[in-house]
Structures are given as C-alpha cells and as structure tokens.
Scaffold this motif. Structure first.
Motif: not given
Length: 397
Positions: A146-148, A156-158, A180-186, A387-397
């Motif tokens: 959904d980036w534009t 978005w976090p990096v 494809s792994f991050v296709a559904d991740k913000e 899961p650890m990286l996602a937590a650091g990025l504020g994302l669901p794992s």
C-alpha cells in the motif's frame, strides 16, 4: 606439551589457513529463488510487475586507482551535486524497468538519490550519491503493497538487510524469497551495497576514514528514506557473514538507531585468533591494500577493537539481539568452503553470546546442528529471527 593441546593447536591452525583460503575463493551462494507478489502498489508512475532483469547489476567498487603506488591509501571519486529535479512523466508504464525522476531531497550532509529505477511495482534500485562513501552507492528497496510515492502522512518502519563478502546489494532478492515474504507486511526493506568486499564499515584508509559505509547506512540512507520514501524512525538491521558483522557493529556504533539486530553466521569478533588475517584476505582479494581497512592489527589495535562487536558489546545493551550459526556439518554444494567457514566462525559466535550473557545483555541464540556458510542455512535462520525483528519494527510476527 600434552598431545591433546598439540592436536587442538593443529586443528586451529588448519581452520585458520582454510578460512583464509575461503576468504580468497569465496563461498558458493546457496540456492534460492526470489519471488514477488502479484498485486502492485499505488505508485507514480505505477509500472506493472515484471520479472527482474536477468543480469545482476554491478556493485559500486572502490579499488585503488591504476598507477598508484602499492601500499598507499586508495583515493575515491568526488560526487557532483544533483541535477535540478523535474516532475516525473505520467505516461502509461512500459513492460520493463521504469526510471523516474529521483526526489530532490538530500541528507544533512548533501547526499542524494541520483537515479531511481523501479524493477516492478514494489522493488526499486536507487543510486545514491554518498558523501561519506565518496561514490554512488546502489541500494535496492522493497516497499509495502500500500506504499505510494505521494505523501499521505503514512510512514513505514525499515528493515536493513546486509550482503556478505564479495557479493552485492542484489543478494537478498537473488537468493531468498524476501519479496514475497514481506508482501503482506507493513515494512520497507533496504538492501544497500557494502562495496566490493561486503564489509560495511568506516575504512581507515591511512587516516582518511573513508569510505564510510556505516555512516551511509545508519545516517545518510536513513535520512533519505525518511524524507523521500516515507520511512518512519523505527528500524532494525540483519545481515549474513560480513553483513552479520555490520548489523551488530552498526547497532553498537549507533545506539538507539536500530531496535533490533540479527547476525547469521556473522564475524562477531574481528580479533578472534586467525580473524585479522581473514579480514585482510577479504580486502586483498579485491585488489585493495589490507591496511586500508583498519590499519595494521598490531599497530592499530585500538582501531581494530573499536570495530569489533565483541569488544564493543557493552553498547548493545538496549538492542534486541539474535545471533545464529551452524556447526558446519550440513550438506552444501561447495562443502570444502561452506563447511570450513561455518566451523571457523562458530566458536567466536558462541564466545560472543557468552560475553553478552556475562554483561547481562539479553540475546536470542540459534546455534544449530548442521548448516553451512550458505543461503540455504541463512534463509532458515532469518525465518527464526523474524519474530524478534518484527517486534523491534513494531509489527506482528
């Protein structure tokens, strides 16, 4: 001397010599096909998804100039100022990579995006004129679905993903399914080049302290992503091999910048027995004077310690850490290289984790049986660290 001690010394010397040979030859990359998602984002212009180019882009190189006397610091090219920006055309996208007019923003020191080419709807290659590196540095980014390009107020976090030695900034998309792994991740994925050696550090270079890939990644590129690509101030970093070194070292050198750091088979103790020779062999393989890295390991020992994750471990207290390494007994297409290298870096990874524990710094470890120094192992390790990286990025794992 007891026979067991002699045997241990013999094995250590054999591992070091094999490791130096590996640094020269380079471990064969593991298998892994990159796959992209089907749905494009809203981007101006918005090219339809197309396959990535077959040819691998050439990474930026900073070798010693022809004709310069051996043993002297290599020089770097100067960066011209960016050309005035113009508005990108709104024509229908062709069925090929699309180059758009790059944003006109600059980092605080004047670094800028020189070119911006979209390979598909979510993947773009940037060429960044970097003041700290003294060259144009290629960077591949992947943006959320959904980036534009328009500023909607959303950010978005990096997640930085760093290459290994003698590889380039396309490694993660070439060897893994990260798209494809991050296709559904913000999350925005940033994959910067670390030059021909793949060591993302501030080079000593006879006291000039250039090229400086650390400042490029942690300061210049981050500012450009925030100002021009809607990145937030939340970030994490991960890397393989020498990129694993860079991930942990940047987190230590820039406390508070990266919420999480992950190293997969990384060089986490640059002064571990035999490792100075290995690091210098990596540099020499690219026809660069070994002293250009951090000087002589003995005469410049303080500089080597300043660029050693093990020695700087105390500065990692507020960073979530993941340290992974196999034992070198797994299968590989290049067994002599991949197995030898993994067996050589395993002890320093275990020692690094032990030091963190002594310092009371939490670390998640993944010291597994099997695995070698290749992408097959690293893809599994990345999944374990998510899961650890996602937590650091504020994302669901």
């Amino acid at each position: 001397m007891p026979s067991s001690s002699i045997l241990h010394m013999t094995r250590t010397l054999t591992s070091v010599l094999a490791l130096i040979a590996t640094a020269w030859l380079g471990a064969a990359p593991g298998a892994g096909a990159a796959a992209g998602p089907a749905s494009p984002p809203t981007h101006a212009p918005a090219p339809a998804p197309v396959p990535a180019p077959a040819a691998t882009p050439t990474p930026v190189s900073v070798p010693q100039p022809p004709g310069q006397a051996p043993g002297t610091p290599f020089q770097l090219p100067t960066i011209p100022p960016p050309a005035p920006a113009t508005s990108p055309a709104s024509a229908a996208p062709p069925a090929k990579p699309v180059t758009v007019t790059p944003p006109s923003g600059t980092s605080n020191d004047g670094s800028f995006v020189s070119t911006e080419t979209w390979l598909d709807a979510r993947t773009a290659d940037l060429s960044v004129g970097s003041i700290s590196v003294g060259a144009r540095v290629p960077v591949r980014i992947i943006v959320p679905a959904d980036w534009t390009a328009s500023d909607t107020g959303q950010s978005w976090p990096v997640l930085y993903l760093l290459q290994g030695a003698h590889d380039d900034y396309t490694a993660w998309t070439r060897e893994t399914d990260i798209e494809s792994f991050v296709a559904d991740k913000e999350v925005i994925i940033a994959m910067p080049s670390a030059g021909p050696t793949g060591i993302p550090t501030r080079w000593w270079n006879g006291g000039k302290n250039t090229p400086d890939y650390e400042t490029f990644d942690a300061v210049e590129l981050m500012q450009l992503l925030q100002r021009d690509f809607h990145a937030s101030t939340t970030s994490a970093v991960a890397g393989v091999s020498t990129g694993g070194y860079g991930a942990v070292m940047m987190a230590a050198h820039y406390p508070g910048t990266f919420n999480a750091a992950a190293s997969y088979s990384g060089v986490v103790n640059t002064t571990y027995p035999g490792m100075p020779a290995v690091m210098r062999a990596i540099v020499a393989r690219e026809s660069i004077q070994p002293d250009a890295l951090w000087g002589d390991p003995i005469k410049n020992s303080q500089l080597w310690d300043a660029n050693n994750p093990y020695a700087q471990a105390m500065k990692l207290r507020n960073t979530a850490l993941f340290v992974s390494c196999g034992d070198g007994t797994g299968p590989t297409q290049s067994a002599a290289l991949g197995q030898t290298l993994e067996k050589a870096v395993r002890p320093q990874n275990v020692a690094f984790a032990a030091r963190l524990n002594v310092l009371g710094i939490p670390v998640q470890t993944d010291f597994y049986t099997g695995g070698v120094h290749d992408w097959v192992s690293w893809k599994t390790a990345f999944a374990a660290s998510w899961p650890m990286l996602a937590a650091g990025l504020g994302l669901p794992s």
